[in-house]
Design a protein around this motif. Structure first.
Motif, PDB file in Angstrom:
ATOM      1  N   ASN A 149      49.442 128.848 -46.495  1.00  0.00           N
ATOM      2  CA  ASN A 149      48.651 128.433 -45.346  1.00  0.00           C
ATOM      3  C   ASN A 149      47.793 127.220 -45.685  1.00  0.00           C
ATOM      4  O   ASN A 149      47.288 127.113 -46.799  1.00  0.00           O
ATOM      5  N   VAL A 150      47.639 126.329 -44.718  1.00  0.00           N
ATOM      6  CA  VAL A 150      46.668 125.240 -44.771  1.00  0.00           C
ATOM      7  C   VAL A 150      45.942 125.272 -43.438  1.00  0.00           C
ATOM      8  O   VAL A 150      46.575 125.265 -42.380  1.00  0.00           O
ATOM      9  N   ARG A 151      44.608 125.351 -43.486  1.00  0.00           N
ATOM     10  CA  ARG A 151      43.841 125.438 -42.248  1.00  0.00           C
ATOM     11  C   ARG A 151      42.548 124.631 -42.375  1.00  0.00           C
ATOM     12  O   ARG A 151      42.127 124.295 -43.484  1.00  0.00           O
ATOM     13  N   THR A 152      41.954 124.343 -41.233  1.00  0.00           N
ATOM     14  CA  THR A 152      40.680 123.641 -41.196  1.00  0.00           C
ATOM     15  C   THR A 152      39.644 124.538 -40.526  1.00  0.00           C
ATOM     16  O   THR A 152      39.989 125.409 -39.730  1.00  0.00           O
ATOM     17  N   ASP A 153      38.376 124.317 -40.848  1.00  0.00           N
ATOM     18  CA  ASP A 153      37.326 125.132 -40.226  1.00  0.00           C
ATOM     19  C   ASP A 153      37.019 124.683 -38.796  1.00  0.00           C
ATOM     20  O   ASP A 153      36.445 125.440 -38.025  1.00  0.00           O
ATOM     21  N   LEU A 154      37.421 123.453 -38.437  1.00  0.00           N
ATOM     22  CA  LEU A 154      37.237 122.942 -37.083  1.00  0.00           C
ATOM     23  C   LEU A 154      38.598 122.530 -36.532  1.00  0.00           C
ATOM     24  O   LEU A 154      39.352 121.827 -37.201  1.00  0.00           O
ATOM     25  N   VAL A 155      38.905 122.955 -35.316  1.00  0.00           N
ATOM     26  CA  VAL A 155      40.206 122.639 -34.727  1.00  0.00           C
ATOM     27  C   VAL A 155      40.265 121.172 -34.316  1.00  0.00           C
ATOM     28  O   VAL A 155      39.251 120.559 -33.984  1.00  0.00           O
ATOM     29  N   SER A 156      41.447 120.613 -34.350  1.00  0.00           N
ATOM     30  CA  SER A 156      41.699 119.238 -33.929  1.00  0.00           C
ATOM     31  C   SER A 156      41.736 119.198 -32.409  1.00  0.00           C
ATOM     32  O   SER A 156      42.240 120.138 -31.787  1.00  0.00           O
ATOM     33  N   PRO A 157      41.225 118.170 -31.762  1.00  0.00           N
ATOM     34  CA  PRO A 157      40.598 116.970 -32.313  1.00  0.00           C
ATOM     35  C   PRO A 157      39.107 117.173 -32.566  1.00  0.00           C
ATOM     36  O   PRO A 157      38.476 118.060 -31.994  1.00  0.00           O
ATOM     37  N   GLN A 158      38.560 116.302 -33.429  1.00  0.00           N
ATOM     38  CA  GLN A 158      37.133 116.273 -33.721  1.00  0.00           C
ATOM     39  C   GLN A 158      36.669 114.823 -33.700  1.00  0.00           C
ATOM     40  O   GLN A 158      37.485 113.903 -33.779  1.00  0.00           O
ATOM     41  N   VAL A 159      35.352 114.633 -33.627  1.00  0.00           N
ATOM     42  CA  VAL A 159      34.800 113.279 -33.645  1.00  0.00           C
ATOM     43  C   VAL A 159      34.679 112.790 -35.085  1.00  0.00           C
ATOM     44  O   VAL A 159      34.602 113.594 -36.013  1.00  0.00           O
ATOM     45  N   LYS A 160      34.689 111.468 -35.239  1.00  0.00           N
ATOM     46  CA  LYS A 160      34.580 110.899 -36.585  1.00  0.00           C
ATOM     47  C   LYS A 160      33.195 111.167 -37.176  1.00  0.00           C
ATOM     48  O   LYS A 160      32.261 111.515 -36.445  1.00  0.00           O
ATOM     49  N   ASN A 161      33.113 111.044 -38.491  1.00  0.00           N
ATOM     50  CA  ASN A 161      31.880 111.217 -39.271  1.00  0.00           C
ATOM     51  C   ASN A 161      31.343 112.646 -39.269  1.00  0.00           C
ATOM     52  O   ASN A 161      30.158 112.867 -39.479  1.00  0.00           O
ATOM     53  N   ILE A 162      32.212 113.610 -39.057  1.00  0.00           N
ATOM     54  CA  ILE A 162      31.828 115.014 -39.146  1.00  0.00           C
ATOM     55  C   ILE A 162      32.585 115.633 -40.326  1.00  0.00           C
ATOM     56  O   ILE A 162      33.718 115.259 -40.606  1.00  0.00           O
TER      57      ILE A 162
END
Length: 137
Positions: free
Chosen positions: A46-59
Protein backbone atom coordinates in the motif's frame (compact mmCIF):
# COMPACT_ATOMS: atom_id res chain seq x y z
CA UNK A 1 38.54 -16.01 3.98
CA UNK A 2 35.43 -18.21 3.76
CA UNK A 3 32.89 -17.20 6.41
CA UNK A 4 30.65 -20.00 7.63
CA UNK A 5 28.08 -18.16 9.75
CA UNK A 6 25.61 -15.32 9.29
CA UNK A 7 27.03 -12.42 11.24
CA UNK A 8 28.39 -8.89 11.27
CA UNK A 9 32.19 -9.01 10.85
CA UNK A 10 35.03 -6.53 10.97
CA UNK A 11 37.99 -6.96 8.67
CA UNK A 12 41.20 -5.13 9.46
CA UNK A 13 44.40 -4.61 7.50
CA UNK A 14 47.60 -3.34 9.08
CA UNK A 15 50.53 -1.99 7.07
CA UNK A 16 54.05 -1.09 8.00
CA UNK A 17 57.20 -0.07 6.21
CA UNK A 18 59.82 -2.79 6.56
CA UNK A 19 62.27 -0.23 8.06
CA UNK A 20 59.74 1.31 10.45
CA UNK A 21 60.31 0.99 14.16
CA UNK A 22 56.55 1.30 14.84
CA UNK A 23 54.37 -1.72 15.47
CA UNK A 24 52.06 -0.47 12.71
CA UNK A 25 52.24 2.57 10.41
CA UNK A 26 48.61 2.59 9.29
CA UNK A 27 45.49 0.44 9.41
CA UNK A 28 41.96 0.24 8.07
CA UNK A 29 38.90 -1.54 9.49
CA UNK A 30 35.74 -2.22 7.49
CA UNK A 31 32.40 -3.73 8.52
CA UNK A 32 31.11 -6.70 6.53
CA UNK A 33 27.77 -8.54 6.78
CA UNK A 34 27.33 -12.20 5.82
CA UNK A 35 23.86 -13.68 5.30
CA UNK A 36 22.93 -17.34 4.77
CA UNK A 37 20.84 -16.97 1.67
CA UNK A 38 19.66 -14.54 -0.94
CA UNK A 39 16.77 -12.65 0.63
CA UNK A 40 13.33 -13.12 -0.82
CA UNK A 41 11.81 -10.05 -2.48
CA UNK A 42 9.73 -7.67 -0.37
CA UNK A 43 6.21 -6.93 -1.64
CA UNK A 44 4.78 -3.42 -1.38
CA UNK A 45 1.13 -3.61 -0.30
CA UNK A 46 0.00 0.00 0.00
CA UNK A 47 0.96 3.62 -0.63
CA UNK A 48 -1.33 6.26 0.85
CA UNK A 49 -1.41 9.93 1.79
CA UNK A 50 -2.89 11.53 4.90
CA UNK A 51 -4.71 14.11 2.72
CA UNK A 52 -6.72 13.13 -0.35
CA UNK A 53 -5.93 14.63 -3.75
CA UNK A 54 -6.33 17.41 -4.77
CA UNK A 55 -4.70 19.72 -2.22
CA UNK A 56 -3.38 23.27 -2.32
CA UNK A 57 0.32 23.97 -2.74
CA UNK A 58 2.62 24.65 0.23
CA UNK A 59 0.80 22.24 2.53
CA UNK A 60 2.51 19.25 4.17
CA UNK A 61 1.30 15.89 2.88
CA UNK A 62 2.46 12.70 4.58
CA UNK A 63 3.07 9.76 2.24
CA UNK A 64 3.09 6.34 3.95
CA UNK A 65 3.93 2.96 2.46
CA UNK A 66 3.41 -0.56 3.77
CA UNK A 67 5.17 -3.76 2.79
CA UNK A 68 4.84 -7.46 3.55
CA UNK A 69 7.57 -8.51 5.98
CA UNK A 70 8.26 -7.86 9.63
CA UNK A 71 11.94 -6.88 9.42
CA UNK A 72 14.61 -6.00 6.89
CA UNK A 73 12.63 -3.78 4.54
CA UNK A 74 13.83 -0.46 3.17
CA UNK A 75 11.89 2.27 1.37
CA UNK A 76 12.86 4.86 -1.25
CA UNK A 77 10.53 7.73 -2.25
CA UNK A 78 10.41 9.51 -5.61
CA UNK A 79 8.36 12.44 -6.94
CA UNK A 80 7.74 13.32 -10.59
CA UNK A 81 6.49 16.88 -11.14
CA UNK A 82 6.20 16.44 -14.90
CA UNK A 83 9.84 17.31 -15.58
CA UNK A 84 11.29 13.99 -14.40
CA UNK A 85 11.72 11.74 -11.38
CA UNK A 86 13.60 13.00 -8.32
CA UNK A 87 14.57 11.00 -5.22
CA UNK A 88 13.08 12.76 -2.20
CA UNK A 89 14.11 10.14 0.38
CA UNK A 90 16.80 7.57 -0.32
CA UNK A 91 16.58 3.97 0.93
CA UNK A 92 15.99 3.84 4.68
CA UNK A 93 13.82 1.95 7.15
CA UNK A 94 11.51 4.99 7.35
CA UNK A 95 8.25 4.14 5.56
CA UNK A 96 6.93 7.72 5.55
CA UNK A 97 8.00 11.01 4.08
CA UNK A 98 6.56 14.50 4.37
CA UNK A 99 6.07 16.24 1.04
CA UNK A 100 5.46 19.98 0.66
CA UNK A 101 4.75 20.69 -3.03
CA UNK A 102 5.39 24.33 -3.93
CA UNK A 103 3.88 24.34 -7.42
CA UNK A 104 0.45 23.47 -8.78
CA UNK A 105 0.29 20.56 -11.19
CA UNK A 106 -0.15 16.84 -11.67
CA UNK A 107 2.39 14.76 -9.75
CA UNK A 108 3.35 11.12 -9.50
CA UNK A 109 4.71 9.67 -6.27
CA UNK A 110 6.58 6.38 -6.37
CA UNK A 111 7.78 4.18 -3.53
CA UNK A 112 10.45 1.50 -3.99
CA UNK A 113 10.89 -1.25 -1.43
CA UNK A 114 13.58 -3.90 -1.04
CA UNK A 115 15.20 -6.18 1.49
CA UNK A 116 18.12 -4.47 3.23
CA UNK A 117 20.48 -7.26 2.12
CA UNK A 118 19.19 -7.40 -1.44
CA UNK A 119 21.59 -6.69 -4.28
CA UNK A 120 18.63 -5.74 -6.47
CA UNK A 121 17.85 -2.07 -7.14
CA UNK A 122 14.23 -2.63 -6.14
CA UNK A 123 12.06 -5.59 -5.11
CA UNK A 124 8.70 -3.91 -5.73
CA UNK A 125 7.26 -0.44 -6.38
CA UNK A 126 4.00 1.45 -6.69
CA UNK A 127 3.09 4.79 -8.28
CA UNK A 128 0.21 7.02 -7.22
CA UNK A 129 -1.04 10.21 -8.86
CA UNK A 130 -1.63 13.42 -6.94
CA UNK A 131 -2.96 16.85 -8.00
CA UNK A 132 -1.83 20.12 -6.44
CA UNK A 133 -3.82 23.31 -7.06
CA UNK A 134 -3.06 26.99 -6.43
CA UNK A 135 -4.08 28.42 -3.07
CA UNK A 136 -7.65 29.63 -2.83
CA UNK A 137 -7.96 33.44 -2.68
Amino acid sequence: WVPTATSEYQISVYVKDKYSTSIVDAYKIINYTIINEVPSPVTLTNVRTDLVSPQVKNISIQVTSEAMREIGKMYKFWVNDGTGWKVVQNYSTNNTFNWVPTNAGEYQISVYVKDKYSTRTVDDYKIIKYVIIDNEK
